[in-house]
Design an enzyme around this catalytic site. Structure first.
Site, short mmCIF file in Angstrom:
data_model
loop_
_atom_site.label_atom_id
_atom_site.label_comp_id
_atom_site.label_asym_id
_atom_site.label_seq_id
_atom_site.Cartn_x
_atom_site.Cartn_y
_atom_site.Cartn_z
N LYS A 238 0.84 -1.21 0.00
CA LYS A 238 0.00 0.00 0.00
C LYS A 238 0.87 1.26 0.00
O LYS A 238 0.60 2.22 -0.73
CB LYS A 238 -0.92 -0.01 1.22
CG LYS A 238 -1.72 1.28 1.45
CD LYS A 238 -2.65 1.56 0.27
CE LYS A 238 -3.37 2.91 0.45
NZ LYS A 238 -4.33 2.90 1.56
N CYS A 292 -3.48 9.73 2.22
CA CYS A 292 -2.74 8.60 1.65
C CYS A 292 -1.46 9.07 0.97
O CYS A 292 -0.37 8.87 1.48
CB CYS A 292 -3.63 7.83 0.66
SG CYS A 292 -4.97 6.93 1.45
#
Length: 439
Positions: A238, A292
């Site tokens: 990720k 993010c």
């Protein structure tokens, strides 16, 4: 959004229900608890509830709990209000501030920065301590929060400290009482419901059996594939995805600064360069925001500070871009005696209300700090956040085009397309998103 994986079928004149097509109806658990009802937790809880699971959402904020239990939502996300209203009305989703026993737990809490841009795992630790008293033999715990490498192991350690009576994967037993896995979300705000269902998932178990348990749960609604691996690889995957994006955005942002100094239209340049069959340059902006892309690369830097040189350089470039925009605003404002500045957008990306790590918000705060009269258009919020409230005015496009001397486009919301070029002709315009070029 366009390519919907969701079918909304009317049940009554006042309520609609959500069903997902093409996935198994076999539910490996009957009761699921989702810890954290934010931008990821609430959609995830709603999707699972739409598949017939009893889902208990847990949040530390009473207003969020009350809002969800009323069948309403506290975030802007297309179709989420419809789904939540449906699953709350059927009793499949309810919210509480107090964790309770369940067969599986999904932790979807924030992982912000600590001092020095180091990862703060405090919310994960709090979640572990909250669910530990209700853990039972046979439970599954999944960490969805984007995390630095090793966070899943720390979660397991915190649970073990609270529940030494239970066997965990790190104990080396072939059949632990509690299975633990990491499965990071991979969705784009504005398309969350579609991408939750359609995107592939990486499932990292602390053991292969843990990964299998987690995969079985996600297959309740998932159209995409599940790729099983170990927890550390899933964590870094990720971070790698978002760091890749960050590096490419940094190239575009640096290019925009170069073009400004050379008096070249960066939007035209990128469009022409992208005619090459193996070139696909991203679009520049006022910086990089969100929880993010603006955060995850620092987790890699923290884990490998000597090796992550390119990743750190990209972060530095993107973090510096808002300051470059602020300098452009100040230079342009100098030509006016009492300038009125209009800022178009505060969110970190188009057509959402999420202000987390938003470069537009950072720029707005700096502009307000200069004392210049500031008008702000942000169609996805109803009031200005702390730091701007009382210092700037939240208004509409028409007012800004009428009163502003300087117009700064910071977000490419759909409401900003087709701006009146004739009215803009009398303004100084700084377009950080290329909205006017596209128009």
């Amino acid at each position: 959004p366009g390519q919907a994986a969701l079918h909304l079928a009317p049940l009554t004149s006042t309520r609609r229900d959500l069903t997902l097509q093409g996935v198994s109806m076999d539910n490996p658990v009957q009761k699921l608890s989702v810890i954290g009802l934010g931008y990821i937790g609430l959609p995830t809880a709603a999707i699972f509830a739409s598949r017939g699971l009893e889902v208990v959402g847990v949040d530390v904020t009473q207003d969020i709990v009350d809002t969800v239990n009323a069948g309403e939502v506290h975030i802007v996300e297309p179709d989420l209000d419809i789904v939540v209203r449906g699953v709350v009305s059927t009793g499949n989703l309810r919210a509480t501030m107090q964790p309770e026993s369940a067969e599986a737990f999904i932790i979807a809490v924030p992982t912000p920065f600590a001092e020095g841009k180091r990862p703060d795992l405090g919310y994960i630790k709090d979640a572990a301590e909250a669910i530990a008293p209700v853990l039972e033999k046979g439970n599954l715990v999944i960490l969805e929060s984007t995390s630095p490498v090793g966070a899943t192991e720390k979660l397991a350690g915190w649970l073990k400290e609270q529940r030494p009576d239970l066997a965990f994967p790190q104990d080396g037993t072939p059949n632990p009482d509690v299975n633990i896995a990491h499965c990071p979300e991979r969705v784009l705000p504005g398309y969350v419901l579609h991408e939750l269902v359609a995107n592939d998932r990486i499932v990292g178990g602390m053991t292969p059996a843990c990964a299998e348990r987690a995969t079985a749960l996600y297959r309740v609604f998932l159209r995409g594939e599940c790729f099983e691996t170990d927890a550390r690889t899933a964590e870094l995957a990720k971070l790698t995805e978002n760091s890749f994006r960050d590096v490419n955005i940094a190239f575009a942002n640096e290019l925009s600064i170069i073009c400004d100094g050379l008096d070249i239209d960066v939007w035209k340049l990128i469009r022409l360069a992208n005619r090459h069959p193996r070139v696909s340059i991203l679009q520049p902006g006022p910086g990089v925001g969100g929880h993010c892309i603006a955060v995850d690369p620092w987790f890699i830097v923290d884990s490998a500070p000597e090796q992550a040189r390119l990743i750190r350089a990209a972060r530095d470039i993107n973090d510096a871009k808002p300051h470059w925009v602020i300098n452009k605003i100040n230079e342009s404002a100098d030509r006016f005696k009492s300038p009125v500045i209009a800022l178009f957008g505060l969110a970190f990306k188009a057509d959402i209300d999420d202000l987390r790590e938003s470069p537009a918000l950072q720029i707005a705060e700096q502009v307000v700090a200069t004392g210049m009269q500031t008008l702000i258009v942000e169609p996805n919020i109803e009031e200005l956040p702390d730091g701007l409230a009382g210092e700037a005015e939240l208004t509409d496009v028409a007012r800004c085009l009428n009163d502003a001397d300087l117009v700064v486009i910071l977000v490419d919301h759909k409401e900003f397309s087709g701006l009146d070029n004739q009215r803009l002709a009398s303004k100084v315009v700084i377009d950080t998103r290329g909205v006017l070029f596209r128009d």
